[in-house]
Design an enzyme around this catalytic site. Structure first.
Site, PDB file in Angstrom:
ATOM      1  N   ARG A  48       0.835  -1.204   0.000  1.00 39.53           N
ATOM      2  CA  ARG A  48       0.000   0.000   0.000  1.00 39.53           C
ATOM      3  C   ARG A  48       0.867   1.251   0.000  1.00 39.53           C
ATOM      4  O   ARG A  48       0.526   2.265  -0.615  1.00 39.53           O
ATOM      5  CB  ARG A  48      -0.937   0.006   1.204  1.00 39.53           C
ATOM      6  CG  ARG A  48      -1.678   1.331   1.387  1.00 39.53           C
ATOM      7  CD  ARG A  48      -2.797   1.267   2.398  1.00 39.53           C
ATOM      8  NE  ARG A  48      -2.417   0.612   3.630  1.00 39.53           N
ATOM      9  CZ  ARG A  48      -1.718   1.174   4.609  1.00 39.53           C
ATOM     10  NH1 ARG A  48      -1.260   2.417   4.480  1.00 39.53           N
ATOM     11  NH2 ARG A  48      -1.440   0.509   5.714  1.00 39.53           N
ATOM     12  N   TYR A 100     -16.890  17.364 -15.755  1.00 35.00           N
ATOM     13  CA  TYR A 100     -17.334  15.986 -15.613  1.00 35.00           C
ATOM     14  C   TYR A 100     -18.340  15.848 -14.474  1.00 35.00           C
ATOM     15  O   TYR A 100     -18.137  16.377 -13.377  1.00 35.00           O
ATOM     16  CB  TYR A 100     -16.114  15.094 -15.374  1.00 35.00           C
ATOM     17  CG  TYR A 100     -16.442  13.679 -14.986  1.00 35.00           C
ATOM     18  CD1 TYR A 100     -17.331  12.907 -15.738  1.00 35.00           C
ATOM     19  CD2 TYR A 100     -15.857  13.098 -13.869  1.00 35.00           C
ATOM     20  CE1 TYR A 100     -17.631  11.606 -15.382  1.00 35.00           C
ATOM     21  CE2 TYR A 100     -16.137  11.792 -13.504  1.00 35.00           C
ATOM     22  CZ  TYR A 100     -17.035  11.054 -14.262  1.00 35.00           C
ATOM     23  OH  TYR A 100     -17.327   9.771 -13.900  1.00 35.00           O
ATOM     24  N   ASP A 174      -7.568  19.244 -15.047  1.00 29.05           N
ATOM     25  CA  ASP A 174      -7.899  17.895 -15.486  1.00 29.05           C
ATOM     26  C   ASP A 174      -7.536  17.788 -16.968  1.00 29.05           C
ATOM     27  O   ASP A 174      -8.134  18.438 -17.817  1.00 29.05           O
ATOM     28  CB  ASP A 174      -9.391  17.630 -15.274  1.00 29.05           C
ATOM     29  CG  ASP A 174      -9.773  16.179 -15.532  1.00 29.05           C
ATOM     30  OD1 ASP A 174      -9.122  15.529 -16.376  1.00 29.05           O
ATOM     31  OD2 ASP A 174     -10.739  15.701 -14.912  1.00 29.05           O
ATOM     32  N   LYS A 199      -8.654   6.326 -19.109  1.00 30.29           N
ATOM     33  CA  LYS A 199      -9.010   6.795 -20.447  1.00 30.29           C
ATOM     34  C   LYS A 199      -7.801   6.715 -21.402  1.00 30.29           C
ATOM     35  O   LYS A 199      -7.298   5.638 -21.672  1.00 30.29           O
ATOM     36  CB  LYS A 199      -9.568   8.212 -20.356  1.00 30.29           C
ATOM     37  CG  LYS A 199     -10.600   8.431 -19.247  1.00 30.29           C
ATOM     38  CD  LYS A 199     -11.817   7.542 -19.343  1.00 30.29           C
ATOM     39  CE  LYS A 199     -12.967   8.003 -18.465  1.00 30.29           C
ATOM     40  NZ  LYS A 199     -12.717   8.032 -17.018  1.00 30.29           N
TER      41      LYS A 199
END
Length: 389
Positions: A48, A100, A174, A199
């Site tokens: 982690r 978004y 973004d 994406k």
């Protein structure tokens, strides 16, 4: 500087010293043995906190975004949450109003739990100074999408960054729609660049991940702590897959942009289309921003357009297309279509959607790398069919 394609292929991938393997091994270990108490054998203790595959991929993202640091998360929204929780608690965020739907949902419904307030501003490039001067609360972050999702409006990052920095605010951009190949926001003064790696960067519709890149060591100290403490980290296998996808970004991104440009020109001339949003068109109201900020002025692979016939025609188009699959997301090898008002942005109030230009007849296309002749034929035929009474 070494060319983008060379860096995409080679960044973050040291050759295996033991075997000479050109492909990095996948390190699935969750914990790593220590030779003595508090003395790990190597740089890794618990997956982690850090992992070889994650480190390699983060190094590659930083390289391609011209950044000093990069951090990856289990999704784009997890990356968004880390920024807000780490940098904007008990403060005000000023954001563009067309963005978004998932980001809008987080900023309006979850961020307030951390004492965060949000102001959504249209024409932020020209109105930011007024907002900053009249705000009674400290603005910590100015949040941009350029191009915006799904209306593909552009913002001059340099202008906004200069205004924001003068007021002590940081700028987050973004960059999901364009990828590091077409745009590098840090070069224009942004403090943090954000990606949904799901994406364009991964490009194969098989990984869920987010990434942020930046230059500040203070931001790195804060957000790497959040990454570890909150634990929203991607798996080693997902990092390995996304890194593999990144190697072909310089081939996929310009091919998709060429196809999108050809289709945008067809849509602009069609009698069945009310309006087209595409930064590669000379008719785009911020075309000069694209020329300034985008590699070779490319418009990217995303288009949105309003179809005549309202929401019924929009739905008919999306369910009838042969090569544009009806699906959310973008940036994969398959071209996609969707109706933002009914899908990706349906969580936004109708008034807020339409204020940002997201109408029920707006169709969003993610154009990919299929043969352009096939996409053109499908586009023309589907438009004709969709608007028939």
């Amino acid at each position: 500087m070494t060319g983008f394609g060379t860096r995409a292929v080679r960044s973050g991938l040291p050759r295996d010293a033991n075997t000479g393997a050109l492909v990095e091994p996948i390190s699935l270990a969750t914990t790593f043995a220590q030779q003595d108490v508090g003395c790990p054998i190597g740089p890794y203790i618990y997956s982690r906190s850090s992992n070889p595959n994650r480190d390699s991929f983060q190094n590659a993202i930083a390289d391609l975004e011209c950044a000093t640091y990069a951090l990856v998360f289990s999704s784009g929204m997890a990356a968004t949450a880390a920024i807000v929780q780490g940098l904007a608690q008990r403060s005000l965020i000023v954001s563009i109003d067309s963005l978004y739907g998932g980001t809008h949902r987080y900023l309006t419904r979850i961020a307030p739990a951390f004492g965060v307030k949000v102001i959504f501003v249209d024409d932020i490039q020209n109105r930011l100074t007024q907002v900053l001067n009249t705000s009674e609360e400290k603005v910590k972050i100015v949040w941009l999408e350029t191009p915006s999702n799904p209306t593909l409006s552009l913002v001059d990052i340099q202008v906004v960054a200069e205004t924001a920095h003068a007021a002590g605010a940081q700028v987050v951009v973004d960059n999901t729609f364009l990828s590091p190949y077409i745009q590098n926001p840090l070069r224009y003064g942004a403090d943090i660049v954000l990606h949904s790696v799901t994406k364009c960067i991964n490009g194969h519709t098989d990984v869920l991940m987010g990434a942020i890149a930046f230059n500040s060591s203070e931001i790195h100290a804060t957000l790497s702590f959040v990454q570890n403490a909150a634990g929203s980290v991607p798996s080693p296998f997902d990092c390995w897959l996304a890194h593999r996808g990144l190697k072909t970004l310089h081939l996929r991104a310009p091919a998709a942009a060429r196809n999108a440009s050809a289709l945008a020109n067809i849509l602009e001339k069609s009698p069945h289309v009310i309006s087209v949003n595409y930064p590669g068109l000379n008719s785009h109201p911020q075309r000069q921003v694209a020329v300034k900020q985008h590699r070779n002025g490319l418009g990217g692979g995303m288009i949105s357009f309003r179809i005549r016939g309202g929401s019924k025609a929009a739905a008919k188009f999306c369910t009838s297309s042969k090569y544009f699959a009806l699906a959310e997301s973008l940036g994969g090898l398959e071209s996609l279509c969707e109706i933002p008002a009914a899908m990706t942005h349906n969580g936004m109030p109708k008034e807020a959607r339409e204020k940002g230009g997201i109408y029920d007849d707006l169709i969003r296309l993610s154009v990919s790398v299929e043969d352009i002749s096939d996409l053109m034929e499908d586009m023309l035929g589907t438009l004709e069919y969709a608007v028939k009474l």
